[in-house]
Structures are given as structure tokens and as C-alpha cells.
Write a protein that holds these residues in place. Structure first.
Motif, short mmCIF file in Angstrom:
data_model
loop_
_atom_site.label_atom_id
_atom_site.label_comp_id
_atom_site.label_asym_id
_atom_site.label_seq_id
_atom_site.Cartn_x
_atom_site.Cartn_y
_atom_site.Cartn_z
N GLY A 16 0.79 -1.23 0.00
CA GLY A 16 0.00 0.00 0.00
C GLY A 16 0.82 1.27 0.00
O GLY A 16 0.30 2.37 0.22
N LYS A 17 2.12 1.17 -0.31
CA LYS A 17 3.01 2.34 -0.25
C LYS A 17 2.55 3.46 -1.18
O LYS A 17 2.40 4.60 -0.75
CB LYS A 17 4.45 1.94 -0.61
N SER A 18 2.36 3.12 -2.46
CA SER A 18 2.02 4.17 -3.44
C SER A 18 0.71 4.86 -3.06
O SER A 18 0.61 6.09 -3.14
CB SER A 18 1.86 3.59 -4.85
N THR A 19 -0.27 4.07 -2.63
CA THR A 19 -1.57 4.61 -2.24
C THR A 19 -1.40 5.61 -1.09
O THR A 19 -1.94 6.73 -1.13
CB THR A 19 -2.49 3.46 -1.77
N GLN A 20 -0.63 5.22 -0.08
CA GLN A 20 -0.45 6.08 1.09
C GLN A 20 0.39 7.30 0.79
O GLN A 20 0.17 8.38 1.36
CB GLN A 20 0.16 5.27 2.25
N THR A 187 -2.86 -3.93 6.87
CA THR A 187 -4.04 -4.73 6.49
C THR A 187 -5.33 -3.94 6.74
O THR A 187 -6.40 -4.35 6.32
CB THR A 187 -4.13 -6.05 7.30
N ARG A 188 -5.21 -2.82 7.45
CA ARG A 188 -6.43 -2.06 7.74
C ARG A 188 -6.85 -1.21 6.54
O ARG A 188 -6.19 -1.20 5.51
CB ARG A 188 -6.18 -1.18 8.98
N SER A 189 -7.95 -0.48 6.70
CA SER A 189 -8.46 0.27 5.53
C SER A 189 -7.48 1.38 5.14
O SER A 189 -6.67 1.83 5.97
CB SER A 189 -9.83 0.88 5.87
P1 ADP Z 1 2.63 -0.77 -3.27
O1 ADP Z 1 2.97 0.60 -3.80
O2 ADP Z 1 3.14 -0.98 -1.89
O3 ADP Z 1 3.04 -1.88 -4.21
P2 ADP Z 1 -0.13 -0.01 -3.82
O4 ADP Z 1 -0.39 1.24 -3.06
O5 ADP Z 1 0.14 0.11 -5.29
O6 ADP Z 1 1.05 -0.87 -3.13
O7 ADP Z 1 -1.37 -0.98 -3.57
C1 ADP Z 1 -1.55 -2.19 -4.29
C2 ADP Z 1 -3.05 -2.43 -4.51
O8 ADP Z 1 -3.71 -2.61 -3.26
C3 ADP Z 1 -3.76 -1.27 -5.19
O9 ADP Z 1 -4.74 -1.79 -6.05
C4 ADP Z 1 -4.40 -0.51 -4.03
O10 ADP Z 1 -5.57 0.18 -4.43
C5 ADP Z 1 -4.71 -1.61 -3.06
N1 ADP Z 1 -4.62 -1.16 -1.65
C6 ADP Z 1 -3.69 -0.34 -1.11
N2 ADP Z 1 -3.89 -0.16 0.22
C7 ADP Z 1 -4.97 -0.91 0.54
C8 ADP Z 1 -5.69 -1.16 1.77
N3 ADP Z 1 -5.29 -0.60 2.94
N4 ADP Z 1 -6.74 -1.99 1.72
C9 ADP Z 1 -7.12 -2.56 0.55
N5 ADP Z 1 -6.51 -2.38 -0.64
C10 ADP Z 1 -5.43 -1.56 -0.66
#
Ligand code: ADP
Ligand code: TYD
Length: 207
Positions: A16-20, A187-189
Motif C-alpha cells: 500500500g506504499k504508493s496509495t499512502q 491490512t487495515r483500511s
Molecule cells: P505498493 O505501492 O506498496 O506496491 P499499492 O499502493 O500500489 O502498493 O497498492 C496495491 C493495490 O492494493 C492497489 O490496487 C491498491 O488500491 C490496493 N490497496 C492499497 N492499500 C490498501 C488497503 N489498505 N486496503 C485494501 N486495498 C489496498
């Protein structure tokens, strides 16, 4: 002379790195901060070319030492061209991965000697350490399920055992330097994780 703040995000693929990072950057910009979002490998034009070589599944025969050197080459360019200038400018730099990924993947994952990785990277990072590093901790099965919904790259194609060693390596790194690391339950939202991250950043800077 460094004036800004250097924040890095670590964790296995799909943690979830990129998302956060996007959410944290938006939040900090809303608070009027100068923010530079970047990543390794591939935070520069030269780095993008190196990234293509590193992640291409057709290079499955890449020597592990060559792999370390390519990640370090990407990092040297990244620090010199992006991170250092932004920090000098007083910006908050948020990087998706940094040297800790080399220790986790190439030392813990590939079993290469730690000294080799640190020696090579000394030339790449020029003494620059993050002020704060987030470890987004998720079980390997969940991370890989999230990450490999599109085609798996050269590293993602490694075994589950490899990724287990990497995740355990990250946990060890975080435990060994608690002043710099914040381990977050990934693992949380998305929203719960975001709130914990801005709380931790808020303890370092006035917002
Ligand atoms: P990373 O950059 O660490 O590889 P991403 O942020 O790209 O991870 O997330 C990978 C996938 O999981 C994306 O489809 C994203 O939308 C989803 N995702 C990210 N964080 C969560 C979360 N807390 N709960 C559910 N799905 C998530
Ligand atoms: P990327 O698609 O950026 O992964 P993610 O979205 O999960 O960050 O791919 C980078 C890959 O390179 C990832 O599998 C981790 C690996 N890596 C290393 O093995 N060593 C390193 O030093 C770095 C920076 C990344």
C-alpha cells in the motif's frame, strides 16, 4: 546543508506504499508544504531506464551482484538529481523505497552479505539517511494478491519464501532502529492507515 524532511516508505509489493504516499502528499500540500514525491527504482530519467532492466522478466539470469549495483546506480542518480536538491530547497521528500529495500531484498531476500550492500550504497547515498521511515506491514499472501493483479515483474515472480524473508528482514530493520521507523499495520483500511501516518508525521513537524 539539508533543510527539508526526508520520509521513506518501505514494505513488500502490494503493501500500500504508493496509495499512502499519494494521500500523505495531498495532505501535506493542503497544509501548504512543498512536497516532492519520488521512487526507487525510477525516480529520474536515467533511473527509469535502469528500472526497465531491473524489472524485465526476460532478465531472469541477472547476477545478484549486478542487481545490487543497478539498484545502487539508480539510487546514486536519484539522490544527486532529486532528493538532495529538494531537501536543500526545504521540501518534504517522500520516496517509495530507498536503501532499506536493498538490505531487505538483496541481503535478507537474496542472502548476499550485508557489508557488500552497505559498502556499495555508501557511494550512492552520500551519508543521506531518512528522517522517518514507514514500514507498511502486510502478510505476503495479501501483498502479492494485491500486487500481481497486473502481470508480475521479475522480482514479483520470486517465490513466496523469498518474499517472506524480505518481510521478516523489514521487521528486523524496523526493530533495530525504532527512532527512525514506524511500523504500521497495512491490512487495515486505506483511511485508517492514512490517519496513523499523518499522526506520525505530525509529531515531527508542526502542521
Ligand atoms: P505498493 O505501492 O506498496 O506496491 P499499492 O499502493 O500500489 O502498493 O497498492 C496495491 C493495490 O492494493 C492497489 O490496487 C491498491 O488500491 C490496493 N490497496 C492499497 N492499500 C490498501 C488497503 N489498505 N486496503 C485494501 N486495498 C489496498
Ligand atoms: P515496484 O513496482 O516499484 O514495486 P512496489 O510498487 O512494490 O514498490 O518495483 C520495485 C521492485 O524492486 C520491488 O520488487 C522491490 C525491488 N527492489 C529491490 O529489490 N531492491 C531495491 O533496492 C529497491 C529500491 C527495490
Amino acid at each position: 546543508m539539508k533543510k527539508g524532511l526526508f520520509i521513506t516508505f518501505e514494505g513488500i509489493e502490494g503493501s500500500g506504499k504508493s496509495t499512502q504516499i499519494i494521500q500523505l502528499a495531498d495532505y501535506l500540500k493542503m497544509k501548504g508544504r512543498g512536497v516532492v514525491v519520488t521512487r526507487e527504482p525510477g525516480g529520474t530519467l536515467i533511473g527509469s531506464a535502469i528500472r526497465k532492466i531491473l524489472l524485465d522478466p526476460k532478465f531472469s539470469k541477472m547476477d545478484y551482484h549486478a542487481e545490487v549495483l543497478l539498484y545502487a546506480a539508480d539510487r546514486a542518480q536519484h539522490v544527486a538529481e532529486v532528493v538532495e536538491p529538494a531537501l536543500k530547497n526545504g521540501d518534504i521528500v517522500i520516496s517509495d523505497r530507498y536503501i532499506d529495500s536493498s538490505v531487505a531484498y538483496q541481503h535478507y531476500g537474496r542472502s548476499l552479505p550485508l557489508d557488500f550492500i552497505l559498502d556499495v550504497n555508501k557511494y550512492a547515498i552520500q551519508g543521506l539517511k531518512p528522517d522517518l521511515t514507514f514500514l507498511l506491514a502486510v502478510p505476503v499472501a495479501l501483498g502479492l494478491k494485491r500486487a500481481t493483479q497486473v502481470a508480475a515483474d521479475r522480482i514479483e515472480q520470486e517465490s513466496v519464501e523469498f518474499h517472506e524473508r524480505v518481510e521478516a528482514g523489514f521487521q528486523e530493520l524496523a526493530a533495530s532502529e525504532p527512532a527512525r521507523w514506524r511500523t504500521i499495520d497495512g491490512t487495515r483500511s486505506i483511511d485508517e492507515v492514512h490517519k496513523e501516518i499523518i499522526k506520525a508525521v505530525g509529531m515531527l513537524i508542526k502542521m
